[in-house]
Every structure is written in C-alpha cells, then in structure tokens.
Design a protein around this motif. Sequence first.
Motif, PDB file in Angstrom:
ATOM      1  N   VAL A  85       3.617  -1.341   3.881  1.00 16.03           N
ATOM      2  CA  VAL A  85       3.191   0.018   3.577  1.00 16.03           C
ATOM      3  C   VAL A  85       4.411   0.824   3.162  1.00 16.03           C
ATOM      4  O   VAL A  85       5.497   0.638   3.715  1.00 16.03           O
ATOM      5  CB  VAL A  85       2.494   0.666   4.792  1.00 16.03           C
ATOM      6  N   HIS A 110      -0.299  -5.269   5.623  1.00 17.55           N
ATOM      7  CA  HIS A 110       0.410  -5.104   4.360  1.00 17.55           C
ATOM      8  C   HIS A 110       1.770  -4.452   4.590  1.00 17.55           C
ATOM      9  O   HIS A 110       2.047  -3.898   5.659  1.00 17.55           O
ATOM     10  CB  HIS A 110      -0.404  -4.232   3.396  1.00 17.55           C
ATOM     11  N   TYR A 113      -2.454   0.205  -4.609  1.00 13.79           N
ATOM     12  CA  TYR A 113      -2.306  -1.122  -4.009  1.00 13.79           C
ATOM     13  C   TYR A 113      -1.839  -2.119  -5.062  1.00 13.79           C
ATOM     14  O   TYR A 113      -2.347  -2.156  -6.176  1.00 13.79           O
ATOM     15  CB  TYR A 113      -3.634  -1.604  -3.428  1.00 13.79           C
ATOM     16  N   ALA A 154      -5.135   5.145  -1.694  1.00 13.62           N
ATOM     17  CA  ALA A 154      -3.818   4.514  -1.802  1.00 13.62           C
ATOM     18  C   ALA A 154      -3.738   3.760  -3.109  1.00 13.62           C
ATOM     19  O   ALA A 154      -4.765   3.356  -3.677  1.00 13.62           O
ATOM     20  CB  ALA A 154      -3.575   3.563  -0.636  1.00 13.62           C
ATOM     21  N   VAL A 204      -9.080   1.520   1.756  1.00 13.07           N
ATOM     22  CA  VAL A 204      -7.818   1.532   2.501  1.00 13.07           C
ATOM     23  C   VAL A 204      -8.056   1.151   3.948  1.00 13.07           C
ATOM     24  O   VAL A 204      -7.349   0.300   4.523  1.00 13.07           O
ATOM     25  CB  VAL A 204      -7.144   2.917   2.425  1.00 13.07           C
ATOM     26  N   LEU A 239       0.840  -1.196   0.000  1.00 12.92           N
ATOM     27  CA  LEU A 239       0.000   0.000   0.000  1.00 12.92           C
ATOM     28  C   LEU A 239       0.877   1.248   0.000  1.00 12.92           C
ATOM     29  O   LEU A 239       1.829   1.339   0.771  1.00 12.92           O
ATOM     30  CB  LEU A 239      -0.876   0.044   1.250  1.00 12.92           C
ATOM     31  N   LYS A 298      -8.670  -2.491   4.472  1.00 16.23           N
ATOM     32  CA  LYS A 298      -7.460  -3.309   4.418  1.00 16.23           C
ATOM     33  C   LYS A 298      -6.567  -3.068   5.631  1.00 16.23           C
ATOM     34  O   LYS A 298      -5.933  -3.997   6.140  1.00 16.23           O
ATOM     35  CB  LYS A 298      -6.664  -3.007   3.134  1.00 16.23           C
TER      36      LYS A 298
END
Length: 357
Positions: free
Chosen positions: A239, A237, A140, A138, A124, A90, A127
């Motif tokens: 990031v 995730h 992704y 974002a 976002v 992300l 997630k």
Amino acid sequence: MNTQFDTIVIGGGVVGSGIAYHLSERSQESILVIDRKYPLAGTSGSTQAWVWVHNKTPSWYAELNYYSAELYPYLSKKIGDVEYKRTGGLSPFFHEKDRLKAMKLAEAYKEIGIDIKVLSKEEVLEKEPFMNPDVEGATYSSIDGNVNPFRLIDMYMRAAKRKGVQYSTYNPVHDLQKINGGFIVATTKDTYRCKRLILAGGTWSRELGKMIDVHIPMNQVRGQILVSEPLKPFLNHTVSGLRQANNGEVLMGYSMENKGFDRSTTLNVMQETANMAIRYVPAIKKAKIVRAFSGIRAMPEDGFPIIGAVPNIENLYVAATHSGVTLSPLIGTLITELIIDKETSIPIERYGISRFD
C-alpha cells in the motif's frame, strides 16, 4: 589487494552492486567496487524497499520503472531468493474528487501499455478488508510489490563475487583524477587505477562529481519509517505508505524532508506517520511500535534518474537516482549495455547528465 582494475564502481549500494553484478555477467574484465562504509549502511539498508511503478509521473518515467520491475522474477532466479513479492500495489484516496485524477493517471498509463485500474470503495475493501471503510477508492497495479533489501544487496554481492568482482569497504574516496588511459581513484586505504569509472555513490554523488569537475545535481531527502511488532498477516498488497514484511512486521512511512545527511528520527514526523497508517488501516492503532529509523534518499534536482556516460570524459559513467531498489535491475542492464554494446536496448537520452547543462 591489486590496485589496477579495468572498471571501478564507486558505491556498493543497490545501484552500484547491481551494476557490478550485471557487468560481471557479460565481461571477463577486472571489477572493483569501493564503498565508503558497507553497502547496506546507507540508503539501501534504510528503505521500505518497494518495487513500485504506478503513481510515478509522467508516464514515460513510470515506463522506465515498469521495465525494471519486469526484470525482478528473472533476477531472483539468477542471484537467489531476495524475497521478492509481486503483491500488487494500492494507492487509496479518501475523497471522491480524487477519482478523476486517478482516471487520468490510468488513461496516461494505458497509452504506454501499463494496466492501472481505478477501484471502487467496495473493490478496495474486498482486496484489503482491514482498510478504512471511509476509503472512496484506489488506483491498483498488479505489477507493484516489494523485496527484502538486505537479501537483495547480499545476493548481488555474492553473485558478483562469484564472477570475480572485488569489494573494498569502509574506504572513502578522497580524490579522482582523469589521466591518459583512465582514472586514478585515491581512497583512505590505497590509490587505484582503472580505465573505466562508474559513479554510483547515491546521496554522495554531488561530492564525487566535484572531485572530477562534473556537476551531478543530487540532493538528500530524509524519510522516516516506523516498524511494528510482528503481526498476523492482514495486508494483502503493498500500500502506498505501508507494507507487511514476511516476518509480520508492518513498515509505515512516506515522509520527505530536506535535512541533508541528518538521519535523526523526530517525534512530530513519527506521529504524522502513525496517523497516516491509522487512517489507512484503523486496526493498526493497537499495534506496538518496536523501532523507528530514517534513511536518506538520493534525489536528483529534477526528480528523475541520471544514467549514462558523461559527455567529453571518455569511460566515465554516472548512475544516480532515487527508487534505486525498483530501478537497479534495469540500471545495471543499461550501464552494461553502454559499456559492452555501445548502445542500450531502450532509449535513455532523456536521463543523461547533459540535460543539466
């Protein structure tokens, strides 16, 4: 130790060890890896270790990273558990005006077959529930992730050694000479001869090139990283700027400073890094920071990898780049193809060192 080898790789980090391993898979020739310290003492041991594709521009460079990321699941099966996690990546934005830029990125990637989604605020937060609710959206990518760099290099080395590769560590190179039939490599410990030489010295690539009259335009870019205490899993995730490791620690940082080989950490950058992390994930403000470290990126002058044979010097190869963790499986494969097959499975002309002539 024997001083005569078919191939010598200078640099035992993630790129050099990756090359040594991949070459040993397809060749029965003798291979020596020389490192000025120990393979984890440099850039490869001081990194967030993302396996990162999206946000890299132009799209043809993202494509190179994409091919390499796709090799990681197979690589993990071959050399052992490197704690590779394809978490998805992300890259948040906090201003609606940035959505158009994100959509243009997604369109450019679509043309080369890389699927990038532009997420809404709601998507976002679905997630990443701990993300700052001020986020506007974002980009992704499902292919992004991370790896444990210590396990990665250790497994590369173990697998290479099982194939007969030798390592000489804490052994700086002082001089390189081209001779009929090969090269002479003079080091602190000994003088070696080889018929094939691969320069994979990372941040020291420019200095290595000078020894053999080859201009490798490599600069050093410092990055500082903060590490939190182990926390309960809360980041799903990788990031852009932070990730959570298997042990619960959160690694934060994406600073870039032109400070040469200076690996100091500085209060102002640590504060900027902490503020970045808090902006992304406000709850992290309560976490304790247990350490800070810095690493030196190996950054070619134009920002893109230098990969391939050196023109006019037979059997001399260069592999010098940043994003070495992401690219090491592919670079190892490509250099091996150049040596064994005399051609590569994907075009690499745009990454050749001759572009700097």
